[in-house]
Motif scaffolding. Structure first.
Motif, PDB file in Angstrom:
ATOM      1  N   VAL A  29      -1.420 -18.556 -13.905  1.00  0.00           N
ATOM      2  CA  VAL A  29      -0.302 -18.479 -14.729  1.00  0.00           C
ATOM      3  C   VAL A  29       0.518 -18.013 -13.097  1.00  0.00           C
ATOM      4  CG1 VAL A  29       2.255 -17.492 -15.603  1.00  0.00           C
ATOM      5  CG2 VAL A  29      -0.606 -16.879 -16.720  1.00  0.00           C
ATOM      6  N   ASN A  30       1.738 -18.918 -13.110  1.00  0.00           N
ATOM      7  CA  ASN A  30       2.590 -19.408 -11.004  1.00  0.00           C
ATOM      8  C   ASN A  30       0.573 -19.094  -9.943  1.00  0.00           C
ATOM      9  OD1 ASN A  30       5.011 -19.858 -13.054  1.00  0.00           O
ATOM     10  ND2 ASN A  30       4.667 -17.093 -12.962  1.00  0.00           N
ATOM     11  N   ASN A  31       0.505 -19.243 -10.373  1.00  0.00           N
ATOM     12  CA  ASN A  31      -0.473 -19.783  -8.920  1.00  0.00           C
ATOM     13  C   ASN A  31      -1.340 -18.048  -8.686  1.00  0.00           C
ATOM     14  OD1 ASN A  31       0.058 -22.371  -8.137  1.00  0.00           O
ATOM     15  ND2 ASN A  31       1.849 -22.360  -7.511  1.00  0.00           N
ATOM     16  N   LYS A  32      -0.964 -17.480  -9.517  1.00  0.00           N
ATOM     17  CA  LYS A  32      -2.052 -15.963  -9.322  1.00  0.00           C
ATOM     18  C   LYS A  32      -2.912 -15.875 -10.722  1.00  0.00           C
ATOM     19  CE  LYS A  32       0.088 -12.031  -8.357  1.00  0.00           C
ATOM     20  NZ  LYS A  32       1.293 -11.064  -8.408  1.00  0.00           N
ATOM     21  N   VAL A  33      -3.887 -15.668 -10.267  1.00  0.00           N
ATOM     22  CA  VAL A  33      -4.992 -15.157 -11.428  1.00  0.00           C
ATOM     23  C   VAL A  33      -5.062 -13.692 -11.894  1.00  0.00           C
ATOM     24  CG1 VAL A  33      -7.844 -15.714 -11.436  1.00  0.00           C
ATOM     25  CG2 VAL A  33      -6.028 -17.467  -9.771  1.00  0.00           C
ATOM     26  N   TYR A  34      -5.485 -13.920 -13.481  1.00  0.00           N
ATOM     27  CA  TYR A  34      -5.934 -12.928 -13.842  1.00  0.00           C
ATOM     28  C   TYR A  34      -6.863 -12.874 -14.912  1.00  0.00           C
ATOM     29  CZ  TYR A  34      -0.732 -13.245 -13.513  1.00  0.00           C
ATOM     30  OH  TYR A  34       1.333 -12.423 -12.082  1.00  0.00           O
ATOM     31  N   ASP A  35      -7.614 -11.708 -14.507  1.00  0.00           N
ATOM     32  CA  ASP A  35      -8.652 -11.849 -15.754  1.00  0.00           C
ATOM     33  C   ASP A  35      -7.812 -10.665 -17.031  1.00  0.00           C
ATOM     34  OD1 ASP A  35     -11.337 -11.016 -16.845  1.00  0.00           O
ATOM     35  OD2 ASP A  35     -11.582  -9.232 -15.287  1.00  0.00           O
ATOM     36  N   VAL A  36      -8.046 -11.355 -18.145  1.00  0.00           N
ATOM     37  CA  VAL A  36      -7.034 -10.784 -19.606  1.00  0.00           C
ATOM     38  C   VAL A  36      -8.993 -10.748 -20.319  1.00  0.00           C
ATOM     39  CG1 VAL A  36      -4.928 -12.186 -19.318  1.00  0.00           C
ATOM     40  CG2 VAL A  36      -7.103 -12.921 -19.869  1.00  0.00           C
ATOM     41  N   SER A  37      -9.602 -10.738 -19.852  1.00  0.00           N
ATOM     42  CA  SER A  37     -11.194  -9.661 -20.429  1.00  0.00           C
ATOM     43  C   SER A  37     -10.769  -8.965 -21.091  1.00  0.00           C
ATOM     44  CB  SER A  37     -12.134  -9.888 -19.631  1.00  0.00           C
ATOM     45  OG  SER A  37     -12.525 -10.836 -18.560  1.00  0.00           O
ATOM     46  N   GLU A  38     -10.509  -7.575 -20.161  1.00  0.00           N
ATOM     47  CA  GLU A  38     -10.066  -6.267 -20.986  1.00  0.00           C
ATOM     48  C   GLU A  38      -9.465  -6.209 -22.556  1.00  0.00           C
ATOM     49  OE1 GLU A  38      -7.978  -2.538 -19.901  1.00  0.00           O
ATOM     50  OE2 GLU A  38     -10.002  -3.274 -18.897  1.00  0.00           O
ATOM     51  N   PHE A  39      -8.163  -7.711 -22.309  1.00  0.00           N
ATOM     52  CA  PHE A  39      -7.012  -7.752 -23.409  1.00  0.00           C
ATOM     53  C   PHE A  39      -7.807  -8.689 -23.912  1.00  0.00           C
ATOM     54  CE2 PHE A  39      -2.851  -8.656 -24.329  1.00  0.00           C
ATOM     55  CZ  PHE A  39      -2.368  -7.875 -24.764  1.00  0.00           C
ATOM     56  N   MET A  40      -8.677  -9.721 -23.912  1.00  0.00           N
ATOM     57  CA  MET A  40      -8.865 -10.750 -25.584  1.00  0.00           C
ATOM     58  C   MET A  40      -8.429 -10.541 -26.484  1.00  0.00           C
ATOM     59  SD  MET A  40     -11.555 -13.436 -25.241  1.00  0.00           S
ATOM     60  CE  MET A  40     -13.158 -12.672 -25.165  1.00  0.00           C
ATOM     61  N   SER A  73       8.188  -8.914 -21.426  1.00  0.00           N
ATOM     62  CA  SER A  73       7.290  -7.871 -21.356  1.00  0.00           C
ATOM     63  C   SER A  73       5.863  -8.112 -21.373  1.00  0.00           C
ATOM     64  CB  SER A  73       7.898  -7.115 -22.699  1.00  0.00           C
ATOM     65  OG  SER A  73       7.402  -7.787 -24.242  1.00  0.00           O
ATOM     66  N   ALA A  74       5.757  -9.082 -22.337  1.00  0.00           N
ATOM     67  CA  ALA A  74       4.459  -9.941 -21.861  1.00  0.00           C
ATOM     68  C   ALA A  74       3.875 -10.207 -20.282  1.00  0.00           C
ATOM     69  CB  ALA A  74       4.559 -11.413 -22.926  1.00  0.00           C
ATOM     70  N   TYR A  75       4.436 -10.918 -19.221  1.00  0.00           N
ATOM     71  CA  TYR A  75       4.911 -11.169 -18.533  1.00  0.00           C
ATOM     72  C   TYR A  75       4.316  -9.785 -17.612  1.00  0.00           C
ATOM     73  CZ  TYR A  75       5.801 -15.850 -18.299  1.00  0.00           C
ATOM     74  OH  TYR A  75       5.945 -17.277 -19.308  1.00  0.00           O
ATOM     75  N   ASP A  76       5.394  -8.541 -17.859  1.00  0.00           N
ATOM     76  CA  ASP A  76       4.500  -7.482 -17.030  1.00  0.00           C
ATOM     77  C   ASP A  76       3.381  -6.952 -16.971  1.00  0.00           C
ATOM     78  OD1 ASP A  76       7.043  -5.510 -15.930  1.00  0.00           O
ATOM     79  OD2 ASP A  76       6.031  -4.363 -17.725  1.00  0.00           O
ATOM     80  N   MET A  77       3.444  -7.016 -18.256  1.00  0.00           N
ATOM     81  CA  MET A  77       1.851  -6.496 -18.418  1.00  0.00           C
ATOM     82  C   MET A  77       0.899  -7.334 -18.250  1.00  0.00           C
ATOM     83  SD  MET A  77       0.016  -6.008 -22.659  1.00  0.00           S
ATOM     84  CE  MET A  77       1.494  -5.335 -23.327  1.00  0.00           C
ATOM     85  N   LEU A  78       1.157  -8.486 -18.146  1.00  0.00           N
ATOM     86  CA  LEU A  78      -0.044  -9.193 -17.489  1.00  0.00           C
ATOM     87  C   LEU A  78      -0.407  -9.169 -16.074  1.00  0.00           C
ATOM     88  CD1 LEU A  78      -1.437 -12.326 -17.593  1.00  0.00           C
ATOM     89  CD2 LEU A  78       0.345 -13.417 -17.294  1.00  0.00           C
ATOM     90  N   ASP A  79       1.571  -9.040 -15.526  1.00  0.00           N
ATOM     91  CA  ASP A  79       0.990  -8.382 -13.974  1.00  0.00           C
ATOM     92  C   ASP A  79      -0.112  -7.583 -13.545  1.00  0.00           C
ATOM     93  OD1 ASP A  79       2.554  -9.737 -12.320  1.00  0.00           O
ATOM     94  OD2 ASP A  79       3.723  -7.869 -12.111  1.00  0.00           O
TER      95      ASP A  79
END
Length: 344
Positions: A29-40, A73-79
């Motif tokens: 998202v916006n050239n940043k990489v997120y590991d969302v495995s835990e939240f899947m 808030s979704a973007y805030d949590m994503l960080d």
């Protein structure tokens, strides 16, 4: 979460593309990489959507109104799940896959830098009681959902913490025997025929109570006094659920609290209704309540198999992530439609 002076891992698109399975899901998202495995499996849109876009850039998808426009808030949590930055297309092979010092961290969150609020590593009630936050500031922050793997402490003492946590299966374990007693008492007092007539009315009556309690008891923001004790009570009653909406152990009501509320309701209706109505309606109110509590848990953590449940999952989670002042129905939209509070 990484700070401005932290080291940031630079990753190529090839690196990210490898993480597209149920064991490991990364997105850009916006050239940043997120590991969302835990939240899947807690993702409001379902894990299937994350798997569909695993290993890809989802910047446009998250802004797509037709797909599902995400809240601030979704973007805030994503960080909280950031694991690195995406290497530029040109010369990406030249970038080391080891950690490099970032000149500047540009957050994905639309909300900017997080404002100080509750420290989830410390007992939350004490922080609320001794807080100096205004009502406006508290309501803004408590409706920015956070995500934790475990339950954050409320009191700090292990024995008190246990009283605040309830596995979903405890609800039928406690209330089914009580319902059996209510059913037997009703049939003994008013007969089988009248009991069977009043039972479905009790279920409908509970659905009205479900809406009324959620709207006028749990969401009293407009009339909430602007002092720390009122805000602390609001936080304990319902604010904590909006702040940590995916806490598995605090999604159903602790039996001790529910029995106290049920006793108050029983005494109140016993004063204004004939005894036979109270007994008969109770045979429907109790299973209505059990169905509501289990449905609420399922909407947060289940994988709905039926169209109605899939619709209500999206509807309820939008109440959490988009607009907490609308969409009070959990099991249906009936009363929201009748009273003009439907979310969409």
């Amino acid at each position: 979460m990484m700070g401005a002076s932290d080291k940031v891992t630079v990753l190529t698109r090839e690196d990210v593309a490898l993480h597209n399975t149920a064991k490991s899901v990364w997105v850009v998202v916006n050239n940043k990489v997120y590991d969302v495995s835990e939240f899947m499996f807690d993702h409001p849109g379902g894990e299937e959507l994350l798997l569909q876009y695993g290993g890809q850039d989802v910047t446009k998808v998250m802004k797509d109104k037709l797909e599902h426009e995400h809240s601030e808030s979704a973007y805030d949590m994503l960080d909280e799940y950031c694991v690195g930055v995406l290497a530029p297309e040109e010369g990406s092979k030249a970038h080391s896959k080891k950690a490099v010092v970032a000149e500047e961290r540009v957050g994905t969150s639309k909300l900017g830098t997080k404002k100080p609020f509750i420290d989830l590593a410390k007992p939350m009630l004490k922080q609320m009681v001794y807080s100096t936050w205004s009502k406006e500031y508290y309501l803004e922050q408590v409706h920015i959902p956070r995500h934790m793997t475990d339950s954050a402490p409320i009191f700090g003492h292990p024995a008190l913490e246990m009283l605040t946590k309830t596995p979903w299966w405890v609800i039928p374990l406690v209330w089914v025997p009580l319902w059996s007693l209510a059913l037997y008492a009703s049939m003994h007092k008013i007969g089988v025929g009248l009991t069977l007539q009043l039972l479905p009315l009790g279920v409908i009556f509970w659905s009205f109570l479900e809406y009324t309690l959620h709207r006028f008891v749990f969401h009293v923001e407009e009339i909430l006094p602007d002092n720390r004790f009122a805000l602390s009570l609001h936080f304990l009653l319902h604010g904590i659920h909006h702040y940590l909406p995916m806490d598995r152990m605090r999604l159903v009501m602790p039996p001790a609290l529910s029995i106290i509320i049920a006793t108050c309701l029983w005494n109140f209706f016993s004063m204004i209704l004939p005894e036979y109505l109270v007994y008969g309606l109770a045979t429907g109110v109790i299973p209505g309540y059990v169905g509501y509590d289990l449905t609420h848990y399922y909407l947060h953590h289940g994988r709905p198999f039926a169209a109605h449940l899939r619709e209500m999952k999206t509807y309820h989670l939008d109440h959490h992530y988009k607009d907490a002042n609308l969409g009070y129905g959990i099991t249906s939209k009936l009363w929201d439609r009748l009273f003009g509070t439907v979310l969409y």
